[in-house]
Motif scaffolding. Structure first.
Motif, PDB file in Angstrom:
ATOM      1  N   ASP A 166       0.861  -1.181   0.000  1.00  7.85           N
ATOM      2  CA  ASP A 166       0.000   0.000   0.000  1.00  7.85           C
ATOM      3  C   ASP A 166       0.896   1.230   0.000  1.00  7.85           C
ATOM      4  N   LYS A 167       0.370   2.356  -0.498  1.00 10.46           N
ATOM      5  CA  LYS A 167       1.157   3.591  -0.477  1.00 10.46           C
ATOM      6  C   LYS A 167       0.233   4.795  -0.355  1.00 10.46           C
ATOM      7  N   ASN A 195       1.335  12.192  11.531  1.00  8.01           N
ATOM      8  CA  ASN A 195       1.076  12.208  10.090  1.00  8.01           C
ATOM      9  C   ASN A 195       2.415  12.213   9.349  1.00  8.01           C
ATOM     10  N   GLU A 196       2.587  11.224   8.472  1.00  7.54           N
ATOM     11  CA  GLU A 196       3.844  11.096   7.735  1.00  7.54           C
ATOM     12  C   GLU A 196       3.583  11.187   6.237  1.00  7.54           C
ATOM     13  N   LYS A 197       4.552  11.714   5.492  1.00 10.89           N
ATOM     14  CA  LYS A 197       4.439  11.856   4.036  1.00 10.89           C
ATOM     15  C   LYS A 197       5.194  10.735   3.327  1.00 10.89           C
ATOM     16  N   TRP A 198       4.750  10.466   2.084  1.00 15.38           N
ATOM     17  CA  TRP A 198       5.414   9.511   1.193  1.00 15.38           C
ATOM     18  C   TRP A 198       5.595   8.149   1.873  1.00 15.38           C
ATOM     19  N   PHE A 230       6.751   0.752   7.631  1.00 11.31           N
ATOM     20  CA  PHE A 230       6.634   1.539   6.404  1.00 11.31           C
ATOM     21  C   PHE A 230       8.008   2.038   5.995  1.00 11.31           C
ATOM     22  N   VAL A 231       8.137   2.403   4.737  1.00 12.38           N
ATOM     23  CA  VAL A 231       9.223   3.268   4.282  1.00 12.38           C
ATOM     24  C   VAL A 231       8.598   4.643   4.105  1.00 12.38           C
ATOM     25  N   ASN A 260       8.881   6.023  -7.463  1.00 15.00           N
ATOM     26  CA  ASN A 260       9.458   4.949  -8.263  1.00 15.00           C
ATOM     27  C   ASN A 260       9.065   3.549  -7.802  1.00 15.00           C
ATOM     28  N   MET A 261       8.735   3.381  -6.555  1.00 20.18           N
ATOM     29  CA  MET A 261       8.401   2.054  -6.023  1.00 20.18           C
ATOM     30  C   MET A 261       6.882   1.930  -5.898  1.00 20.18           C
TER      31      MET A 261
END
Length: 399
Positions: A287-288, A312-315, A325-326, A359-360
């Motif tokens: 998921d992204k 709250n985190e981005k990307w 997560f990355v 890209n991923m």
């Protein structure tokens, strides 16, 4: 010289013999069959058989087949007795058989009426009624990832195919026999039952880029056990996109990203600290989100407990189902490339996180080494690659 009376008697006998000879079949067969029609002319009454012959608890996936002997079928109808809807069928070109070309429904009664004409020219009607079984529960072949979510971009080389049935499967081998993944080009793969409701399929090694996957579950009418039956058949197609594999090393605090085997980018990272280490092994992106609220309560550490967080985190790209997560984390930029300080995620700076996000995608792989953590469990959404090929094959229900 004979008397006249004797000559007349002899003539009468000869005439009688000639008459009998003229009326007899040269083959010596009886001149008629049981219906009184000459078998020599090939005329017979038609015989019609219907299968299933009738009764209750008929499996709705079993086709209705009607056959004729000594004649041809002229028309056949199979009608839902409650709804009045006819089931689609197909008459063979020679007129000797007819069969349904769509399944019957569960818990329904059907009236079958067949008309035929024999070689004797006489019409015949044959009727029957069948009732189909009514399951206690039905199991749907839910697919993960959802085909609609990956239709345009395809999936990555690490993507397992998952059927989530929603109902427990007792007869795993019978169900698994009805599942298939056809890969083009052909690649070796196998099923693994994660639990009673979820079965995963993965290849021996990562999929080849550009592979087409035709996925099928022909489970309608299949007995799952304990009164559960397959709800419907399903066939979907996936496309495997380019190979994207990230290699995250907890010793160097660096992550290298390879595109089709070639190094595309390197970036500093910060992984999980000693108390919350990142899992080892191959993770698959599931998921992204450009913006995502991360809440530790989703995996059991709630407000008021040690280690609780909500931010709250981005990307953000999910790599396991227990909160890994990355993603971008501006608070750990100073540690990125030098120490592991996260709650288990792989932290990046803003520019690298955005590049990684762009890209991923789904099914792409993040391989984690030297994190100090345990192996990613096979049940943790896509922990499929934690198993050796031999162990993975052992998870199949078909021996």
């Amino acid at each position: 010289m004979f008397p006249k009376k004797t000559l007349l008697s002899t003539a009468g006998i000869l005439a009688a013999v000639l008459l009998i000879s003229a009326c007899s079949s040269s083959s010596g067969n009886s001149p008629a069959n049981s219906t009184g029609t000459s078998t020599e002319s090939g005329e017979s009454p038609v015989s019609v058989t219907i299968d299933p012959a009738g009764g209750a608890d008929v499996n709705p996936a079993t086709p209705v087949v009607v056959k004729a002997e000594h004649g041809k079928l002229t028309d056949v109808t199979v009608t839902n007795a409650d709804k009045g809807k006819q089931v689609k069928g197909e008459l063979a070109g020679d007129g000797l058989s007819w069969k349904t070309v769509e399944p019957l429904g569960y818990g329904s009664t059907y009236k079958i009426v067949a008309h035929a004409q024999g070689t004797d020219g006489k019409p015949v009607e044959q009727q029957s009624r069948v009732s189909t079984l009514n399951p206690k529960q039905q199991a749907n072949p839910n697919l993960i990832p959802a085909p609609s979510a990956v239709a345009s971009g395809g999936v990555g080389v690490g993507q397992p195919i998952v059927f989530a049935f929603g109902q427990p499967v007792k007869n795993k081998a019978e169900v698994e026999k009805k599942l298939s993944v056809e890969s083009t080009p052909k690649q070796e793969g196998s099923w693994y039952w994660i639990d009673d409701k979820n079965v995963h399929y993965r290849p021996k090694v990562y999929w080849q880029p550009g592979t087409t996957l035709k996925v099928s579950a022909m489970i309608y009418g299949v007995d799952f056990g304990n009164g559960v039956y397959g709800a419907t058949d399903r066939t979907e197609t996936y496309k495997v996109h380019d190979s994207w594999v990230a290699k995250a090393d907890g010793d160097t605090e660096q992550m290298q990203i390879f595109h089709n085997g070639q190094l595309a980018k390197s970036m500093p990272i910060s992984m999980g600290k000693d108390a919350t280490p990142t899992h080892l092994g191959a993770h698959v992106i599931s998921d992204k989100h450009e913006n995502y609220t991360m809440d530790s309560c989703t995996y059991g550490v709630c407000q008021g407990q040690p280690g609780y967080y909500k931010a709250n985190e981005k990307w953000s790209l999910r790599i396991s189902n227990d909160g890994e997560f990355v993603h971008e984390n501006p608070n750990s930029v100073g540690a990125q490339g030098s120490s592991n300080v996260s709650h288990g995620c792989i932290n990046l700076n803003a520019a690298n996180a955005q590049w990684f996000y762009q890209n991923m995608g789904l099914g792409d792989v993040v391989e984690v080494t030297n994190s100090g953590g345990p192996q990613l469990p096979v049940w943790d959404l896509y922990g499929d690659w934690s198993k050796s090929w031999a162990d993975w094959q052992a998870g199949s229900a078909i021996k």
